[in-house]
Design a protein around this motif. Sequence first.
Motif, PDB file in Angstrom:
ATOM      1  N   TYR A 271       8.465  25.507  33.695  1.00 16.98           N
ATOM      2  CA  TYR A 271       9.508  24.490  33.602  1.00 16.98           C
ATOM      3  C   TYR A 271      10.519  24.960  32.560  1.00 16.98           C
ATOM      4  CZ  TYR A 271      11.811  19.956  33.171  1.00 16.98           C
ATOM      5  OH  TYR A 271      12.744  18.949  33.166  1.00 16.98           O
ATOM      6  N   GLU A 272      11.801  25.036  32.958  1.00 20.55           N
ATOM      7  CA  GLU A 272      12.855  25.527  32.086  1.00 20.55           C
ATOM      8  C   GLU A 272      13.629  24.369  31.446  1.00 20.55           C
ATOM      9  OE1 GLU A 272      13.665  28.566  31.200  1.00 20.55           O
ATOM     10  OE2 GLU A 272      12.281  29.701  32.477  1.00 20.55           O
ATOM     11  N   ILE A 273      13.808  24.451  30.122  1.00 23.51           N
ATOM     12  CA  ILE A 273      14.614  23.474  29.382  1.00 23.51           C
ATOM     13  C   ILE A 273      15.870  24.174  28.905  1.00 23.51           C
ATOM     14  CG2 ILE A 273      14.717  21.903  27.419  1.00 23.51           C
ATOM     15  CD1 ILE A 273      11.668  21.738  27.514  1.00 23.51           C
ATOM     16  N   ASN A 274      16.999  23.823  29.514  1.00 20.86           N
ATOM     17  CA  ASN A 274      18.271  24.462  29.177  1.00 20.86           C
ATOM     18  C   ASN A 274      19.304  23.468  28.665  1.00 20.86           C
ATOM     19  OD1 ASN A 274      19.708  27.010  29.108  1.00 20.86           O
ATOM     20  ND2 ASN A 274      21.008  26.192  30.754  1.00 20.86           N
ATOM     21  N   ASP A 278      16.971  18.194  30.737  1.00 18.94           N
ATOM     22  CA  ASP A 278      15.710  18.812  31.166  1.00 18.94           C
ATOM     23  C   ASP A 278      14.541  18.287  30.334  1.00 18.94           C
ATOM     24  OD1 ASP A 278      17.109  20.418  33.004  1.00 18.94           O
ATOM     25  OD2 ASP A 278      17.486  21.943  31.476  1.00 18.94           O
ATOM     26  N   TRP A 279      14.751  18.109  29.033  1.00 16.35           N
ATOM     27  CA  TRP A 279      13.712  17.538  28.170  1.00 16.35           C
ATOM     28  C   TRP A 279      13.457  16.078  28.534  1.00 16.35           C
ATOM     29  CZ3 TRP A 279      10.097  18.995  24.790  1.00 16.35           C
ATOM     30  CH2 TRP A 279       9.582  18.033  23.889  1.00 16.35           C
ATOM     31  N   ARG A 281      13.806  14.681  31.444  1.00 14.96           N
ATOM     32  CA  ARG A 281      13.048  14.597  32.697  1.00 14.96           C
ATOM     33  C   ARG A 281      11.547  14.771  32.449  1.00 14.96           C
ATOM     34  NH1 ARG A 281      17.788  16.652  35.152  1.00 14.96           N
ATOM     35  NH2 ARG A 281      17.320  18.801  34.526  1.00 14.96           N
ATOM     36  N   GLY A 329      19.143  25.676  25.291  1.00 15.88           N
ATOM     37  CA  GLY A 329      18.429  24.406  25.328  1.00 15.88           C
ATOM     38  C   GLY A 329      18.033  23.934  23.950  1.00 15.88           C
TER      39      GLY A 329
END
Length: 397
Positions: A271-274, A278-279, A281, A329
């Motif tokens: 899972y990518e946090i950019n 994203d965090w 979610r 991110g």
Amino acid sequence: MTLLEGPRSRRMVLEYILACEERHVRDNGETAQALWGMVRQAADHLVPVPEARTYAFWSSATPDSPSRIYEAPASPPDPDSRITPERVAEQIRRTTLLPPDPALLLAALTASVESAAYWRHPVGQDVLANVSSVREALKKAARLIAESSDTRWWSTPADLADQWFVYWGNSSEPAPSTRRRGLSDCDFLEKLTSWRIDQKRMEEKYRRSATESPLSGSGGAWWTTPPAPAIPSTRIFPGTDMPAGVPLQEDRFGDMAHAFSYTPPPNPRIYEINEPADWVRLCDEFPLDQTYTLRREWFRVTGRDGRWIVPDWSAVAEKWEAVHLTVAGYLRTATRAVPVGAPPDGNLSPAPAETMMAGWSPDETWWFREREAGPFTGGARRWTDHGAGELAPDVGE
């Protein structure tokens, strides 16, 4: 890449300009750093409470050792020495900006990461960087950084061919030789489930002892990183020989970094946090209410007394093998309260809720699985912090 929307990104851009000034002064045989002195004096007058006032000690950069900021408590500022944010903004515009390179970028990132804190009020430099006149003056440098070819990797996924686990310890202690005994996926998830049970138990304990004042009573953990047995890794910082986890480490302990090559499991779901969304979610899909556990510490840094949601890593690990935080991110999200839509956990905590990323470091990938465990392979590479910001390869390497 937007570089002025988060506290860490604004501080990074400010530190980049300071690094440009420091190099310009050094290369031209000068001694005075006008902007650095003005930033320090202006920051002294902007701290929200006296105990958040610090004095910054600047160290010079070398190819293997970035410039760093060391902060220590300082006495109250002299009212006659007051420098306004507007004067700082004017000096920023007069400062010569240099093309980004790995040394300048690493110096700026390191200063921003090392000044991140989640258990105290924001320091003056962070407050200063968010004043409208200063933010406007930072835009030119922010664009220069965002458009640089040396920052393109800041938004890229985890580099699975180049991962390093970094352990910070004391030079007087032996280096770790093993990670742990091999764990099956079921064992891994069982340990994370035990962590979730413990977190809920502690949350209830803090809820029962809570008072009207968010600063009274005891406080729990302030970080939101995955718990053991998850471990983090980073790539080599481009343009250097150091894993990013050596210089870029929030709230680290120890004076020696041990870096070990890390082999990810095959075909991992990461899972990518950019960006902050994203965090958010993660928190919305896998919510864990930690309102009272985090209440006291996070009130200091955000001034907010309300419901706090963080990711339930035991649930995240059932769907993903790892979570990777890009440099972008981190800069956009860390030290920043952002709203989440997770519903209340029963009637224990009031809505609405927010979250904050805390304790993470740029380009960090936290692994919930391992292809193999046990002894580290390939030997360790070591760097010693000799003080005053000097990170040098250990002579025993």
